[in-house]
Motif scaffolding. Sequence first.
Motif, mmCIF file in Angstrom:
data_model
loop_
_atom_site.group_PDB
_atom_site.id
_atom_site.type_symbol
_atom_site.label_atom_id
_atom_site.label_comp_id
_atom_site.label_asym_id
_atom_site.label_seq_id
_atom_site.Cartn_x
_atom_site.Cartn_y
_atom_site.Cartn_z
ATOM 1 N N ASP A 35 -4.502 19.448 20.773
ATOM 2 C CA ASP A 35 -5.218 18.180 20.742
ATOM 3 C C ASP A 35 -4.622 17.288 21.818
ATOM 4 O O ASP A 35 -3.413 17.318 22.052
ATOM 5 C CB ASP A 35 -5.084 17.502 19.378
ATOM 6 C CG ASP A 35 -6.122 16.407 19.167
ATOM 7 O OD1 ASP A 35 -6.964 16.573 18.270
ATOM 8 O OD2 ASP A 35 -6.101 15.399 19.897
ATOM 9 N N THR A 36 -5.468 16.492 22.471
ATOM 10 C CA THR A 36 -4.959 15.570 23.488
ATOM 11 C C THR A 36 -4.078 14.495 22.858
ATOM 12 O O THR A 36 -3.235 13.918 23.528
ATOM 13 C CB THR A 36 -6.109 14.914 24.278
ATOM 14 O OG1 THR A 36 -6.987 14.277 23.347
ATOM 15 C CG2 THR A 36 -6.870 15.945 25.089
ATOM 16 N N ASP A 37 -4.271 14.238 21.578
ATOM 17 C CA ASP A 37 -3.395 13.331 20.828
ATOM 18 C C ASP A 37 -2.274 14.178 20.243
ATOM 19 O O ASP A 37 -2.435 14.830 19.206
ATOM 20 C CB ASP A 37 -4.187 12.635 19.717
ATOM 21 C CG ASP A 37 -3.365 11.631 18.931
ATOM 22 O OD1 ASP A 37 -2.125 11.783 18.848
ATOM 23 O OD2 ASP A 37 -3.978 10.703 18.374
ATOM 24 N N THR A 38 -1.136 14.194 20.930
ATOM 25 C CA THR A 38 -0.058 15.100 20.542
ATOM 26 C C THR A 38 0.494 14.800 19.150
ATOM 27 O O THR A 38 0.959 15.711 18.467
ATOM 28 C CB THR A 38 1.092 15.072 21.572
ATOM 29 O OG1 THR A 38 1.522 13.721 21.753
ATOM 30 C CG2 THR A 38 0.636 15.651 22.901
ATOM 31 N N GLU A 39 0.434 13.552 18.726
ATOM 32 C CA GLU A 39 0.915 13.230 17.372
ATOM 33 C C GLU A 39 0.019 13.871 16.312
ATOM 34 O O GLU A 39 0.508 14.372 15.305
ATOM 35 C CB GLU A 39 0.998 11.712 17.171
ATOM 36 C CG GLU A 39 2.139 11.078 17.940
ATOM 37 C CD GLU A 39 3.482 11.711 17.620
ATOM 38 O OE1 GLU A 39 3.799 11.910 16.422
ATOM 39 O OE2 GLU A 39 4.230 12.025 18.565
ATOM 40 N N ARG A 40 -1.290 13.833 16.538
ATOM 41 C CA ARG A 40 -2.205 14.493 15.589
ATOM 42 C C ARG A 40 -1.959 15.999 15.568
ATOM 43 O O ARG A 40 -1.966 16.633 14.515
ATOM 44 C CB ARG A 40 -3.663 14.212 15.946
ATOM 45 C CG ARG A 40 -4.138 12.879 15.494
ATOM 46 C CD ARG A 40 -5.626 12.757 15.485
ATOM 47 N NE ARG A 40 -6.288 13.292 16.672
ATOM 48 C CZ ARG A 40 -7.490 12.949 17.059
ATOM 49 N NH1 ARG A 40 -8.188 12.070 16.370
ATOM 50 N NH2 ARG A 40 -8.029 13.480 18.118
ATOM 51 N N ALA A 41 -1.766 16.577 16.755
ATOM 52 C CA ALA A 41 -1.499 18.020 16.828
ATOM 53 C C ALA A 41 -0.218 18.355 16.069
ATOM 54 O O ALA A 41 -0.184 19.318 15.299
ATOM 55 C CB ALA A 41 -1.399 18.472 18.282
#
Length: 95
Positions: A35-41
């Motif tokens: 995911d481009t949102d590394t925190e979500r990944a």
Amino acid sequence: MTVRIGVIGAGVMGADHVNTLHRYVPSAEVVLVADTDTERARAAAATVPGARTADDARALIADSLTTLRAMDAIRRRCGIVFPGEAPGAGQPAGT
């Protein structure tokens, strides 16, 4: 046979896919969440021991073992023969 799976997108649906695959599909192993949102990944991957994260979906393509296993699973389920394979190679066992 265990199929290694990478999930693209760690929003609500992607995180749910990770959870569902991990908890309810014994033949599936989630190995990467992109995911481009590394925190979500990271949050989605944290629910699966050993799962890695990436900020780019192309990391799944670069993970040749995941890609080959997914292709093999698709081939076996659908009876698909990939270019360069012998005729009948993709046929399900016993056919």
